[in-house]
Design a protein around this motif. Structure first.
Motif, PDB file in Angstrom:
ATOM      1  N   THR A   1     -33.300 -13.424 -16.142  1.00  0.00           N
ATOM      2  CA  THR A   1     -34.404 -13.968 -17.088  1.00  0.00           C
ATOM      3  C   THR A   1     -34.662 -15.196 -17.156  1.00  0.00           C
ATOM      4  O   THR A   1     -35.137 -15.977 -17.467  1.00  0.00           O
ATOM      5  CB  THR A   1     -33.962 -13.001 -18.262  1.00  0.00           C
ATOM      6  N   LEU A   2     -33.760 -16.022 -16.883  1.00  0.00           N
ATOM      7  CA  LEU A   2     -33.583 -17.448 -17.297  1.00  0.00           C
ATOM      8  C   LEU A   2     -34.556 -18.031 -16.593  1.00  0.00           C
ATOM      9  O   LEU A   2     -35.237 -18.729 -16.328  1.00  0.00           O
ATOM     10  CB  LEU A   2     -32.306 -18.594 -17.531  1.00  0.00           C
ATOM     11  N   CYS A   3     -34.086 -17.414 -15.058  1.00  0.00           N
ATOM     12  CA  CYS A   3     -34.767 -17.593 -13.812  1.00  0.00           C
ATOM     13  C   CYS A   3     -36.062 -17.666 -13.776  1.00  0.00           C
ATOM     14  O   CYS A   3     -37.309 -18.191 -13.390  1.00  0.00           O
ATOM     15  CB  CYS A   3     -34.564 -17.190 -12.406  1.00  0.00           C
ATOM     16  N   LEU A   4     -37.055 -16.391 -14.345  1.00  0.00           N
ATOM     17  CA  LEU A   4     -37.520 -15.737 -14.264  1.00  0.00           C
ATOM     18  C   LEU A   4     -38.634 -17.063 -14.976  1.00  0.00           C
ATOM     19  O   LEU A   4     -39.607 -17.613 -15.109  1.00  0.00           O
ATOM     20  CB  LEU A   4     -38.153 -14.360 -15.208  1.00  0.00           C
ATOM     21  N   ARG A   5     -38.083 -17.560 -16.220  1.00  0.00           N
ATOM     22  CA  ARG A   5     -38.829 -18.389 -17.618  1.00  0.00           C
ATOM     23  C   ARG A   5     -38.758 -19.770 -16.762  1.00  0.00           C
ATOM     24  O   ARG A   5     -38.785 -20.713 -17.454  1.00  0.00           O
ATOM     25  CB  ARG A   5     -38.421 -18.078 -18.469  1.00  0.00           C
ATOM     26  N   GLY A   6     -38.041 -20.288 -15.780  1.00  0.00           N
ATOM     27  CA  GLY A   6     -38.015 -21.366 -15.250  1.00  0.00           C
ATOM     28  C   GLY A   6     -36.690 -22.146 -15.510  1.00  0.00           C
ATOM     29  O   GLY A   6     -36.911 -23.746 -14.895  1.00  0.00           O
ATOM     30  N   TYR A   7     -35.943 -22.028 -16.367  1.00  0.00           N
ATOM     31  CA  TYR A   7     -35.185 -22.193 -17.385  1.00  0.00           C
ATOM     32  C   TYR A   7     -33.259 -23.096 -16.524  1.00  0.00           C
ATOM     33  O   TYR A   7     -32.632 -23.317 -16.364  1.00  0.00           O
ATOM     34  CB  TYR A   7     -34.444 -21.765 -18.650  1.00  0.00           C
TER      35      TYR A   7
ATOM     36  N   GLU B   1     -32.339 -22.018 -11.526  1.00  0.00           N
ATOM     37  CA  GLU B   1     -32.971 -21.978 -10.938  1.00  0.00           C
ATOM     38  C   GLU B   1     -31.637 -20.923  -9.761  1.00  0.00           C
ATOM     39  O   GLU B   1     -30.722 -21.721 -10.494  1.00  0.00           O
ATOM     40  CB  GLU B   1     -33.610 -23.230 -10.458  1.00  0.00           C
TER      41      GLU B   1
ATOM     42  N   LYS C   1     -37.600 -26.419 -16.399  1.00  0.00           N
ATOM     43  CA  LYS C   1     -38.045 -25.818 -17.684  1.00  0.00           C
ATOM     44  C   LYS C   1     -37.332 -26.458 -19.352  1.00  0.00           C
ATOM     45  O   LYS C   1     -37.668 -27.242 -19.674  1.00  0.00           O
ATOM     46  CB  LYS C   1     -38.086 -24.626 -18.480  1.00  0.00           C
TER      47      LYS C   1
END
Length: 260
Positions: free
Chosen positions: A48-54, A56, A69
């Protein structure tokens, strides 16, 4: 459990903090060990964090690091800080007057956080990146803030963060520093001469909020000989006046000088 506490959010923040504190990218298992979670749970949160850019993911290593992000949020936060906006013109004025690097910092749990700076045209000077952190006992901005805090709090913060030696001039004895803070409290001007960096002197003063608490500080930094030629007393008085003006605009309405 605290009312309003969301466990998944809490776990996601734990993972972000672990990645932020690590000097290298981390794998799922290592992250799980550090936050005390099963790797399957860590993996789901990371996706989820990867999908939101927080966060990588590194394709070659299957390791993770903070994403852009997080940087974006930090920049927005810093830009919106009232103290940064209020201090802007005073920082520019000091930089123009002395042609040395000017810093603005905030106090965060025993550390100073550099949130703005104005460069010098000189080739040799002191430079700190926005968002970087520093010790309080060895910097003028840190000592200026400490001088306006109760002694009990000062001792707690010094014990919490330690007092490492960076040069021969660094104070590593809490009692000696506290004695020095008493003098700084009288003048409102803090000086750190080669205490953090060889050949560099910085002069600073605290900034107060509407409650009268020191929330940050400003300083002018440069090579000792060059700063002496420009007049340490003159620089100190200009910084102090700027700090008082910034504090006043932030709602500090006590006497002209916040120092006894």
């Amino acid at each position: 459990m605290i009312e309003g506490h969301v466990q998944t959010v809490d776990r996601a923040l734990d993972i972000l903090e672990v990645l932020a504190s690590s000097e290298k990218s981390l794998g799922v298992t290592e992250i799980g060990n550090r936050v005390g979670l099963h790797k399957s749970t860590v993996h789901r949160i990371l996706q989820t964090l990867c999908l939101r850019g927080y966060v990588e993911k590194e394709k070659d290593t299957e390791h993770y690091h903070l994403g852009i992000k997080v940087v974006d949020l930090g920049i927005v936060y810093i830009q919106k800080l009232e103290i940064r906006r209020v201090a802007e013109s005073y920082l520019l004025s000091l930089a123009k007057s002395f042609d040395e690097v000017v810093h603005l910092v905030l106090h965060d749990n025993g550390e100073v956080v550099f949130i703005d700076h104005k460069e010098s045209s000189q080739l040799i000077g002191m430079h700190s990146k926005e968002g970087s952190r520093g010790y309080m006992h060895s910097t003028a901005v840190g000592k200026a803030i400490l001088s306006a805090l109760p002694e009990e709090e000062v001792r707690y913060l010094l014990k919490l963060k330690g007092m490492p030696r960076f040069t021969q001039a660094t104070l590593t004895d809490p009692d000696l520093l506290i004695a020095q803070l008493g003098e700084i409290r009288k003048t409102g001007i803090a000086i750190a001469a080669e205490e953090n960096d060889f050949g560099v002197i910085n002069i600073g003063t605290a900034i107060f909020d509407y409650t009268g608490r020191p929330i940050g500080a400003i300083s002018v930094s440069g090579p000792i000989n060059r700063m002496k030629e420009k007049g340490l007393e003159r620089i100190g008085l200009e910084i102090k006046r700027a700090g008082q003006s910034i504090s006043s605009r932030l709602g500090y309405n006590k006497p002209a000088s916040p120092y006894a």
